[in-house]
Every structure is written in C-alpha cells, then in structure tokens.
Write an enzyme that holds these catalytic residues in place. Structure first.
Site, PDB file in Angstrom:
ATOM      1  CG  PHE A 176     -10.859   8.566 -47.819  1.00 43.33           C
ATOM      2  CD1 PHE A 176     -12.228   8.702 -47.977  1.00 43.33           C
ATOM      3  CD2 PHE A 176     -10.163   9.555 -47.160  1.00 43.33           C
ATOM      4  CE1 PHE A 176     -12.896   9.815 -47.469  1.00 43.33           C
ATOM      5  CE2 PHE A 176     -10.813  10.665 -46.646  1.00 43.33           C
ATOM      6  CZ  PHE A 176     -12.182  10.798 -46.806  1.00 43.33           C
ATOM      7  CG  ASP A 180      -2.940  10.114 -50.081  1.00 42.04           C
ATOM      8  OD1 ASP A 180      -2.366  10.508 -49.052  1.00 42.04           O
ATOM      9  OD2 ASP A 180      -4.182  10.157 -50.230  1.00 42.04           O
ATOM     10  CE  LYS A 196      -5.515  11.467 -41.879  1.00 40.09           C
ATOM     11  NZ  LYS A 196      -6.536  11.899 -40.912  1.00 40.09           N
TER      12      LYS A 196
END
Length: 404
Positions: A139, A226, A255
C-alpha cells in the site's frame, strides 16, 4: 442539588463526503496515550492516529514549540529559503546516512515523488518506458500512480485504467524477483515497504533486504524503501531497513515525522539525490515552517526521551504478553512486526473488533480483514501495554468462539 449531566452528543458529519467507515466517536482531546471523546469517555490509544502521534497527545515540549512557531510564521512559499527545512533535512541526512531531502505534506506525496524520481532516473539513462518492481499486498497511497503501485485489488476497484509501468512480485521471494525482471532492460527501481502496514504488517526479511540491495547494485536500479508507516523509530531503529544494515537510494517518510502535523519527505542517497532539478517537482505546502518545526522537535523529543529504546522494550513486552495470553487459542495464528508496529493475525475476519474494543475503551484498527494492527505512540509504557492486553485478548477470544 446535583448538576444535570450534559446531553449526549451524537458523532455525525452529514456535510462531509462519505469516504471513511467511521465509528460513532468524535475525539475531543488527549494526554499521552489516552484520548477523550466529546461525551467524556476515555480510551487507551493503541492506534496513535495510525502511527502518527509519535510523542503522544499534548506533549508539553511539542505544544510549546508549535505555539512558538505559530507566533512567528506558519507558511512560506518555496520561492524563498526556509531555514527550518535545512535544519530538518540535515538531521534526516545524519540519521539515515543519505544525502538530501525533498519535503511535501503526506506519505502519498512522498511516494509519488519517489515514483517520479525512478521514472526520471530511467529517462536520463535513455529508457523510454521505465518499469518499477512493486509487491503483492503493498500500500503506497490513493493517487492514481500510488494506487497503481499498491497491491490491493479492493482499493483499486473502480479507478481504472491504472498507470502502466509496474511489475508485481511476491514478498521475500528473490527468485520471483529475478524471474520477473530477467532480460528486461526497462526496469529502473525496486519499491517496497520494509514492513507493510495496510497489507497486514508483513515484514521484509533481513536476508531479502540485503539481497535486494545487492541486486539493485548489480543491475543499476534504484532501491526505494517506503518507510512512511514503519519509519521514525517505530521498530526501535530510526528506519526499519536499518535492521538489515543497508542503505536505500530513495526513502519516503511521513506519518510519525511530525507527530500529527502534516508532513512528508523523500530522503535520497547519492544515486538519486540529484535527479530532480528546478521545475521537476514541487509542493505548495511542503516544507512549510510549521511542519518543519514539528519534525525538528519530534526528533529532538525522541532523542531526549529515548523513545527508540522504549519502542523496543514496550514492543517486546506487548508481544510477549499477547503471545502468552493467546497461546493455544483456536483461531489465533501469529503476531508479526517489530517494536511498536504489531499485527495480530486471526483465522477469520475480525473487523468487528474495532468497534468492540472502542466500546471497552481501546482504540485499534483491523487491516487486511483479519489482522489487528497496533501502532501506538512511542511513549507507551509497559503498564499501558498490559492494559491493551487486558482489554483486547478477551474480545479476541470471544470473537473466535462465535460460530465455532
């Protein structure tokens, strides 16, 4: 005379586009690893804004720093130098061993920038149609390009045609990677999460990370890792790939970097640091002084309070307690992850646990249908971890017994 209790406030958003499956909860404020809703109910937060609230809620050092920055300047156009960009970039370079940084506002934007870097890397080498290796269950975001790189047919459904130029392979299978790319001169990069978040908390093995680094060196590909969800100390290292003692060429972050203030970054090593030139990429909000101050202060607090070591200690404690409590329970499969990024897989769909846990004062999420995900603030204590276990495990046992 007893004062009347305030009326119950219904959590509803009739004028907000219906893009989330929300619980009937509206949060009002937080302190540390706890939050309260608008009706005064308290919750232990084991979700941390989905790995965002690194230093917890209402941390006095972060609050003071952000108040100070708001009183100076919140936003500055990238027509001008932003000194705090250099301060944060220099720190990220120091922590990562890489070379320079591009700032944006979200993880999606960071991943989009990584994909553009890979494509331009290919074009600069004369490759007309660059291709990027991506992974099953991955994702990377919900823009058209990052959605195309994502390995989840459910979130892709309804948004075709997807962007071409991606080769998909399974996790931790070096032979599959070699087979999928053999004789293909258009491959320019390998792109994966060190630990998949939305895909079910699936980790790349240390051996695979090291082999992927070696293969990218051999083939002159970019290794792009990532770290949007698993980075920023969550596993006990600044970045999860550091457990394998390797360096990526491109590393998207977001984040937890800003402890709740929107921020994204792409950290690049020598092979990718100078691919972009003026006009190749940009962001209106990326690198604004408020977000940069949030990043600088988040890292400062993490260092001062030893939060990487705490992530290891509390994560190991939580994993051990969950394992002990669920050992031998039919339908409990395994616990995956590292540090304070844990996924607990069950043998049946368990989305109902999100609401049931909230009713009992615990915030969690369920991903990949059957995996309970916990990504709390890195300030969580062992006592709070025990509280998570005390609330969650009976609910899991009850769910697994239903329909048995």
């Amino acid at each position: 005379m007893t004062a009347a209790l305030p009326p119950h406030i219904e959590a509803a958003s009739p004028h907000v586009m219906n893009t989330y499956g929300r619980l009937p909860i509206a949060l009002s404020h937080g302190q540390g690893c706890r939050v309260w809703d608008v009706n005064g109910k308290s919750y232990l937060d084991a979700l941390g804004g989905i790995a965002v609230n690194t230093v917890g809620h209402n941390h006095p050092k972060l609050v003071a720093a952000l108040r100070d920055q708001i009183g100076k300047i919140i936003h500055s156009s990238n027509y001008y130098h932003v000194p705090l960009q250099e301060t944060l970039a220099a720190k990220l370079v120091e922590l990562s061993g890489l070379e320079n940084v591009f700032f944006c506002s979200t993880g999606l934007e960071a991943n989009e920038a990584a994909l553009k870097l890979a494509r331009k890397f290919g074009h600069d080498k004369g490759i007309e149609k660059p291709e990027i290796v991506v992974y099953e269950k991955a994702f990377h975001g919900r823009s058209i390009a990052t959605l195309s790189a994502t390995g989840n047919p459910k979130v892709q459904a309804g948004f075709g045609p997807l962007v071409e130029g991606f080769i998909r392979v399974p996790l931790n299978d070096m032979e599959a990677l070699r087979t999928a790319t053999v004789g293909n001169p258009n491959v320019v990069a390998v792109f994966f999460e060190a630990i998949q978040g939305e895909g079910g908390v699936n980790s790349m093995t240390i051996e695979y990370l090291q082999q992927a680094r070696k293969l990218c060196d051999e083939r002159d590909w970019l290794l792009m890792i990532d770290e949007v969800q698993c980075g920023m100390g969550r596993t006990g290292k600044w970045f999860a790939h550091q457990w394998a003692d390797i360096l990526p060429d491109v590393m998207p972050l977001a984040k937890g970097l800003g402890s709740g203030v929107p921020i994204g970054a792409v950290v690049a090593g020598p092979k990718a640091a100078h691919i972009f030139g003026p006009g190749n990429h940009g962001s209106t909000f990326g690198g604004n002084p408020l977000a940069m101050r949030a990043g600088v202060e988040t890292i400062r607090i993490m260092e001062e309070e030893g939060l990487l070591a705490n992530a290891v200690k509390v994560g190991e404690h939580l994993r051990a307690a969950l394992t002990r409590e669920l050992a031998g329970v039919t339908g409990f499969k395994e616990i995956r992850g590292r540090g304070l990024m844990l996924g607990l897989e069950l043998a049946k769909p368990c989305g109902a646990l999100v609401g049931r846990a909230a009713e009992n004062g615990l915030l969690i999420s369920v991903t990949a249908d059957s995996v309970v995900r916990m990504v709390p603030s890195l300030i969580m204590t062992t006592a709070e971890a025990d509280e998570v276990v005390a609330i969650l495990c009976p609910l899991i046992k009850q769910l697994l017994q239903e329909g048995a």
